[in-house]
Motif scaffolding. Structure first.
Motif, PDB file in Angstrom:
ATOM      1  N   ALA A  38       0.821  -1.216   0.000  1.00  0.00           N
ATOM      2  CA  ALA A  38       0.000   0.000   0.000  1.00  0.00           C
ATOM      3  C   ALA A  38       0.853   1.263   0.000  1.00  0.00           C
ATOM      4  CB  ALA A  38      -0.921  -0.004   1.214  1.00  0.00           C
ATOM      5  N   GLY A  39       2.143   1.119   0.189  1.00  0.00           N
ATOM      6  CA  GLY A  39       3.033   2.279   0.192  1.00  0.00           C
ATOM      7  C   GLY A  39       2.948   3.119   1.452  1.00  0.00           C
ATOM      8  N   LEU A  40       2.651   2.461   2.575  1.00  0.00           N
ATOM      9  CA  LEU A  40       2.576   3.198   3.842  1.00  0.00           C
ATOM     10  C   LEU A  40       3.962   3.673   4.266  1.00  0.00           C
ATOM     11  CD1 LEU A  40       0.116   0.955   5.877  1.00  0.00           C
ATOM     12  CD2 LEU A  40      -0.382   3.148   4.812  1.00  0.00           C
ATOM     13  N   PRO A  41       4.025   4.798   4.970  1.00  0.00           N
ATOM     14  CA  PRO A  41       5.325   5.286   5.453  1.00  0.00           C
ATOM     15  C   PRO A  41       5.962   4.312   6.457  1.00  0.00           C
ATOM     16  CG  PRO A  41       3.602   6.949   5.752  1.00  0.00           C
ATOM     17  CD  PRO A  41       2.942   5.709   5.290  1.00  0.00           C
ATOM     18  N   GLY A  42       7.248   4.474   6.654  1.00  0.00           N
ATOM     19  CA  GLY A  42       7.993   3.600   7.547  1.00  0.00           C
ATOM     20  C   GLY A  42       7.542   3.657   8.987  1.00  0.00           C
ATOM     21  N   ARG A  43       6.935   4.747   9.394  1.00  0.00           N
ATOM     22  CA  ARG A  43       6.496   4.844  10.787  1.00  0.00           C
ATOM     23  C   ARG A  43       5.395   3.839  11.096  1.00  0.00           C
ATOM     24  NH1 ARG A  43       3.771  10.672   9.975  1.00  0.00           N
ATOM     25  NH2 ARG A  43       1.869   9.937   8.967  1.00  0.00           N
ATOM     26  N   PHE A  44       4.610   3.460  10.085  1.00  0.00           N
ATOM     27  CA  PHE A  44       3.604   2.432  10.306  1.00  0.00           C
ATOM     28  C   PHE A  44       4.257   1.066  10.494  1.00  0.00           C
ATOM     29  CE2 PHE A  44       0.935   5.680   8.306  1.00  0.00           C
ATOM     30  CZ  PHE A  44      -0.099   5.712   9.227  1.00  0.00           C
ATOM     31  N   ALA A  45       5.315   0.811   9.769  1.00  0.00           N
ATOM     32  CA  ALA A  45       6.047  -0.440   9.955  1.00  0.00           C
ATOM     33  C   ALA A  45       6.614  -0.501  11.377  1.00  0.00           C
ATOM     34  CB  ALA A  45       7.162  -0.566   8.933  1.00  0.00           C
ATOM     35  N   LEU A  46       7.101   0.613  11.865  1.00  0.00           N
ATOM     36  CA  LEU A  46       7.603   0.668  13.241  1.00  0.00           C
ATOM     37  C   LEU A  46       6.479   0.408  14.238  1.00  0.00           C
ATOM     38  CD1 LEU A  46       9.941   1.221  15.180  1.00  0.00           C
ATOM     39  CD2 LEU A  46       9.328   3.637  15.084  1.00  0.00           C
ATOM     40  N   LEU A  47       5.306   0.956  13.955  1.00  0.00           N
ATOM     41  CA  LEU A  47       4.158   0.724  14.823  1.00  0.00           C
ATOM     42  C   LEU A  47       3.789  -0.761  14.843  1.00  0.00           C
ATOM     43  CD1 LEU A  47       1.867   1.936  16.554  1.00  0.00           C
ATOM     44  CD2 LEU A  47       0.555   2.172  14.443  1.00  0.00           C
ATOM     45  N   PHE A  48       3.789  -1.408  13.673  1.00  0.00           N
ATOM     46  CA  PHE A  48       3.503  -2.837  13.604  1.00  0.00           C
ATOM     47  C   PHE A  48       4.556  -3.634  14.367  1.00  0.00           C
ATOM     48  CE2 PHE A  48       1.734  -1.863   9.115  1.00  0.00           C
ATOM     49  CZ  PHE A  48       0.577  -1.325   9.654  1.00  0.00           C
ATOM     50  N   ASP A  49       5.819  -3.242  14.234  1.00  0.00           N
ATOM     51  CA  ASP A  49       6.907  -3.925  14.935  1.00  0.00           C
ATOM     52  C   ASP A  49       6.749  -3.814  16.449  1.00  0.00           C
ATOM     53  OD1 ASP A  49       7.951  -4.502  12.459  1.00  0.00           O
ATOM     54  OD2 ASP A  49       9.557  -2.998  12.563  1.00  0.00           O
ATOM     55  N   LEU A  50       6.419  -2.625  16.912  1.00  0.00           N
ATOM     56  CA  LEU A  50       6.268  -2.417  18.353  1.00  0.00           C
ATOM     57  C   LEU A  50       5.071  -3.189  18.906  1.00  0.00           C
ATOM     58  CD1 LEU A  50       7.157   1.364  18.689  1.00  0.00           C
ATOM     59  CD2 LEU A  50       8.546  -0.600  19.339  1.00  0.00           C
ATOM     60  N   ALA A  51       3.986  -3.252  18.144  1.00  0.00           N
ATOM     61  CA  ALA A  51       2.817  -4.012  18.589  1.00  0.00           C
ATOM     62  C   ALA A  51       3.153  -5.497  18.683  1.00  0.00           C
ATOM     63  CB  ALA A  51       1.652  -3.786  17.633  1.00  0.00           C
ATOM     64  N   ALA A  52       3.875  -6.024  17.697  1.00  0.00           N
ATOM     65  CA  ALA A  52       4.280  -7.434  17.737  1.00  0.00           C
ATOM     66  C   ALA A  52       5.240  -7.681  18.893  1.00  0.00           C
ATOM     67  CB  ALA A  52       4.924  -7.824  16.416  1.00  0.00           C
ATOM     68  N   LEU A  53       6.150  -6.763  19.122  1.00  0.00           N
ATOM     69  CA  LEU A  53       7.093  -6.891  20.229  1.00  0.00           C
ATOM     70  C   LEU A  53       6.369  -6.896  21.570  1.00  0.00           C
ATOM     71  CD1 LEU A  53      10.079  -7.085  20.940  1.00  0.00           C
ATOM     72  CD2 LEU A  53      10.148  -4.602  20.998  1.00  0.00           C
ATOM     73  N   ALA A  54       5.364  -6.052  21.712  1.00  0.00           N
ATOM     74  CA  ALA A  54       4.585  -6.019  22.952  1.00  0.00           C
ATOM     75  C   ALA A  54       3.880  -7.355  23.181  1.00  0.00           C
ATOM     76  CB  ALA A  54       3.572  -4.881  22.907  1.00  0.00           C
ATOM     77  N   ALA A  55       3.298  -7.923  22.129  1.00  0.00           N
ATOM     78  CA  ALA A  55       2.625  -9.218  22.258  1.00  0.00           C
ATOM     79  C   ALA A  55       3.617 -10.314  22.639  1.00  0.00           C
ATOM     80  CB  ALA A  55       1.916  -9.569  20.955  1.00  0.00           C
TER      81      ALA A  55
END
Length: 75
Positions: A38-55
């Motif tokens: 979808a061409g989302l900015p890198g900050r969304f990838a960081l958000l996904f990474d942090l959510a996975a890390l929290a889980a």
């Protein structure tokens, strides 16, 4: 609480942890692929990474609690 009930509770908790680990990794991978497509900015990838890390941290804490409960039952 009886021993069998405690074992059943720990087994249920272990299954929940396993589902959280598997689900969070699968969702994380899917979100990364969708985000890139979808061409989302890198900050969304960081958000996904942090959510996975929290889980995964939540799962690690619960695995430790299960391990400690089983150690207490043996001793």
């Amino acid at each position: 609480m009886s021993g069998e009930t405690k074992d059943q509770e720990l087994a249920r908790k272990g299954r929940v942890v396993a589902l959280v680990i598997a689900g969070s990794v699968l969702i994380w991978m899917a979100l990364n692929v969708i985000g890139k497509a979808a061409g989302l900015p890198g900050r969304f990838a960081l958000l996904f990474d942090l959510a996975a890390l929290a889980a995964l941290i939540w799962a690690l804490v619960n695995i430790y609690q299960i391990w400690r409960a089983r150690q207490a039952d043996e001793g």
